[in-house]
Scaffold this motif. Structure first.
Motif, mmCIF file in Angstrom:
data_model
loop_
_atom_site.group_PDB
_atom_site.id
_atom_site.type_symbol
_atom_site.label_atom_id
_atom_site.label_comp_id
_atom_site.label_asym_id
_atom_site.label_seq_id
_atom_site.Cartn_x
_atom_site.Cartn_y
_atom_site.Cartn_z
ATOM 1 N N LEU A 141 0.808 -1.224 0.011
ATOM 2 C CA LEU A 141 0.062 -0.113 -0.026
ATOM 3 C C LEU A 141 0.670 1.241 -0.033
ATOM 4 N N HIS A 142 2.256 1.116 0.076
ATOM 5 C CA HIS A 142 3.173 2.035 0.010
ATOM 6 C C HIS A 142 4.381 1.761 -0.820
ATOM 7 N N LYS A 143 5.485 1.747 -0.077
ATOM 8 C CA LYS A 143 6.620 1.157 -0.834
ATOM 9 C C LYS A 143 6.731 -0.195 -1.289
ATOM 10 N N GLY A 144 6.430 -1.078 -0.190
ATOM 11 C CA GLY A 144 6.505 -2.454 -0.494
ATOM 12 C C GLY A 144 6.220 -3.270 0.664
ATOM 13 N N GLY A 145 6.405 -4.531 0.700
ATOM 14 C CA GLY A 145 6.164 -5.331 1.778
ATOM 15 C C GLY A 145 6.552 -6.700 1.604
ATOM 16 N N ILE A 146 6.119 -7.575 2.730
ATOM 17 C CA ILE A 146 6.803 -8.824 2.686
ATOM 18 C C ILE A 146 5.656 -9.919 3.100
ATOM 19 N N PHE A 147 5.726 -11.217 2.500
ATOM 20 C CA PHE A 147 4.790 -12.314 3.175
ATOM 21 C C PHE A 147 5.822 -13.333 3.445
ATOM 22 N N SER A 148 5.255 -14.008 4.302
ATOM 23 C CA SER A 148 5.860 -15.260 4.866
ATOM 24 C C SER A 148 5.197 -16.725 4.550
ATOM 25 N N PHE A 149 5.756 -17.717 4.118
ATOM 26 C CA PHE A 149 5.190 -18.841 4.183
ATOM 27 C C PHE A 149 5.885 -20.008 5.021
ATOM 28 N N GLN A 150 6.191 -19.410 6.238
ATOM 29 C CA GLN A 150 6.609 -20.357 7.013
ATOM 30 C C GLN A 150 5.860 -21.557 7.904
ATOM 31 N N SER A 151 6.060 -22.533 8.468
ATOM 32 C CA SER A 151 5.304 -23.556 8.611
ATOM 33 C C SER A 151 4.073 -23.146 9.209
ATOM 34 N N SER A 152 3.895 -22.194 10.354
ATOM 35 C CA SER A 152 2.680 -21.617 10.853
ATOM 36 C C SER A 152 1.766 -20.958 10.017
ATOM 37 N N LYS A 153 2.175 -20.498 8.742
ATOM 38 C CA LYS A 153 1.389 -19.457 8.098
ATOM 39 C C LYS A 153 0.254 -20.155 7.436
ATOM 40 N N ASN A 154 -0.954 -19.301 6.977
ATOM 41 C CA ASN A 154 -2.092 -19.465 6.455
ATOM 42 C C ASN A 154 -1.667 -20.214 5.091
ATOM 43 N N MET A 155 -0.706 -19.697 4.478
ATOM 44 C CA MET A 155 -0.071 -20.488 3.213
ATOM 45 C C MET A 155 1.402 -20.946 3.598
ATOM 46 N N SER A 156 1.559 -22.107 3.270
ATOM 47 C CA SER A 156 2.809 -22.579 3.914
ATOM 48 C C SER A 156 3.746 -23.688 3.118
ATOM 49 N N ALA A 157 4.973 -23.502 3.112
ATOM 50 C CA ALA A 157 5.901 -24.338 2.310
ATOM 51 C C ALA A 157 6.969 -24.887 3.335
ATOM 52 N N GLY A 158 6.513 -24.841 4.444
ATOM 53 C CA GLY A 158 7.782 -25.210 5.582
ATOM 54 C C GLY A 158 8.403 -24.017 5.504
ATOM 55 N N GLU A 159 8.954 -23.292 4.626
ATOM 56 C CA GLU A 159 9.637 -21.662 4.799
ATOM 57 C C GLU A 159 9.485 -21.358 3.208
ATOM 58 N N GLY A 160 9.474 -19.924 3.360
ATOM 59 C CA GLY A 160 9.320 -19.283 1.971
ATOM 60 C C GLY A 160 8.960 -17.858 2.322
ATOM 61 N N GLY A 161 9.375 -17.016 1.520
ATOM 62 C CA GLY A 161 8.897 -15.507 1.541
ATOM 63 C C GLY A 161 8.447 -14.943 0.209
ATOM 64 N N ALA A 162 8.159 -13.681 0.178
ATOM 65 C CA ALA A 162 8.140 -12.981 -1.028
ATOM 66 C C ALA A 162 7.743 -11.471 -0.634
ATOM 67 N N VAL A 163 8.732 -10.730 -1.445
ATOM 68 C CA VAL A 163 8.632 -9.129 -1.538
ATOM 69 C C VAL A 163 7.829 -8.909 -2.339
ATOM 70 N N VAL A 164 6.852 -7.864 -2.200
ATOM 71 C CA VAL A 164 6.174 -7.171 -2.979
ATOM 72 C C VAL A 164 5.823 -5.830 -3.328
ATOM 73 N N SER A 165 5.746 -5.322 -4.486
ATOM 74 C CA SER A 165 5.780 -3.831 -4.678
ATOM 75 C C SER A 165 5.061 -3.462 -5.913
ATOM 76 N N ASN A 166 4.626 -2.133 -5.972
ATOM 77 C CA ASN A 166 4.162 -1.636 -7.428
ATOM 78 C C ASN A 166 5.352 -0.700 -7.835
ATOM 79 N N ASP A 167 6.482 -0.835 -7.187
ATOM 80 C CA ASP A 167 7.602 0.252 -7.671
ATOM 81 C C ASP A 167 8.563 -0.688 -8.316
ATOM 82 N N GLU A 168 8.776 -0.642 -9.610
ATOM 83 C CA GLU A 168 9.778 -1.396 -10.486
ATOM 84 C C GLU A 168 11.098 -1.090 -9.992
ATOM 85 N N GLU A 169 11.499 0.008 -9.747
ATOM 86 C CA GLU A 169 12.868 0.415 -9.217
ATOM 87 C C GLU A 169 13.063 -0.511 -7.912
#
Length: 365
Positions: A141-169
């Protein structure tokens, strides 16, 4: 052909409506990459809530900056936007709001503050898959952010993450930091910055992709069961947490309550936990105030720029009250059961709270 990671990144963008995604090996790596991509470094300060996972502070420290802790809103357990401005100095570079339990922070207020002081916002949406603020999915909703896909999360692969943004640079910089300093459109043996290898594994990406087909149904089940718990627990003396008016969807990663001893014959929360666990419902206290962690009170030889900062003098009264005496957590899997399962949980709450109020002698106080 596209790699599993690239396919996963496309799914993240499609699901969130956020233009760019970079898949990494953990939410922690994502935070570190995002800090580095924002050129946050030595001499800078980053504001984060006093009650959150320790990695929010670690990411700040690993880029050479200093975490500054702000107290929380007792009704949501999220950072209190009313207290952010007083924590801003001429060294403040960014704010890291954390959507605790998947319940979005008051993003309008925080965005206004960030724009007023020319700060960046890196959302910690690790627990907030699918959550929405004013009809928009959280994460960028601003610069960017992160999601986690660690074992406790609502979506999980044991471990994992993602950075998201609408800012290409910004996302290009994240790609370089997570992929050995490479450019997204460069050659494999072409390195432009000192980066690292924070890439998600193909196995983790392939495990996560099918979960985009089930997350909507899972979110509906959690929300329906949360409402049942809210309605049932209101009359038991426990306080449910609330949402801001512009939260149009909550992820329900955690079910959070406030326990107040005065409602239960001054019996401690720990006795309540023991009784709930004996009934087969695991409840616990969750995070402790970050500034109390031993890591902030030990030797400073490892991170010398923290030597002049006394975390012993920090006090976030609401954070301490919630953490020490009141917070009650249930993990998201409690919200995925059928009608009978939820009724079992309600029955356990009713049995324990009734006994606390009517038969305090049973609790060996």
């Amino acid at each position: 052909s596209k790699s599993w990671a690239q396919r996963f990144e496309e799914k993240v963008s499609e699901h969130t409506g956020i233009k760019y995604a970079v898949a990494c090996n953990s939410g922690t790596s994502g935070l570190h990459m995002a800090m580095a991509a924002c050129n946050i470094g030595p001499g800078d300060e980053v504001i984060t809530p006093g009650l959150t996972v320790v990695m929010d502070a670690y990411a700040v420290i690993h880029v050479g900056a200093t975490p500054v802790f702000v107290d929380i809103d007792p009704d949501t357990f999220n950072i209190d936007p009313n207290l952010i401005e007083s924590a801003i100095t001429d060294r403040t570079k960014a704010i890291v709001p954390v959507h605790i339990g998947g319940n979005p922070v008051d993003m309008d207020r925080i965005i206004d503050i960030a724009n007023k002081y020319n700060l960046m916002i890196i959302e910690d949406a690790a627990q907030a898959h699918g959550a929405e603020w004013n009809g928009k999915k959280v994460g960028a909703l601003h610069k960017g952010g992160i999601f986690s896909f660690q074992s406790s999360k609502n979506m999980s692969a044991g471990e994992g993450g993602a950075v998201v943004s609408n800012d290409e640079e910004f996302i290009d910089a994240c790609f370089a930091y997570y992929n050995c300093g490479r450019h997204r459109d460069g050659d494999w043996y072409e390195h432009h910055i000192v980066g690292g290898n924070h890439r998600i594994s193909s196995m983790a990406a392939s495990l996560l992709i099918p979960q985009f087909q089930t997350i909507e149904n899972d979110m509906c089940i959690r929300e329906e069961n949360r409402k049942k718990l809210d309605e049932s627990l209101l009359d038991m003396g426990l306080e449910i947490t609330h949402r801001y008016k512009k939260v149009t969807r909550e992820a329900n990663h955690l079910y959070l309550l406030r326990y107040k001893e005065e409602n239960f014959n001054d019996i401690s929360r720990e006795k309540f936990f023991e009784a709930m666990r004996a009934e087969g419902v695991y409840t616990y206290a969750g995070y402790i105030p970050l500034y109390r962690e031993e890591v902030f009170h030990g030797k400073r030889d490892d991170f010398p720029w923290l030597k002049n900062i006394s975390y012993s003098n920090i006090s976030c009264p609401v954070t301490e009250q919630i953490s020490d005496f009141q917070s009650v957590w249930l993990t998201q899997n409690h919200l995925l059961g059928n009608e009978s399962d939820i009724q079992d949980i309600i029955n356990a709450f009713e049995k324990v709270t009734t006994a606390l109020k009517n038969n305090p002698e049973k609790f060996d106080i």
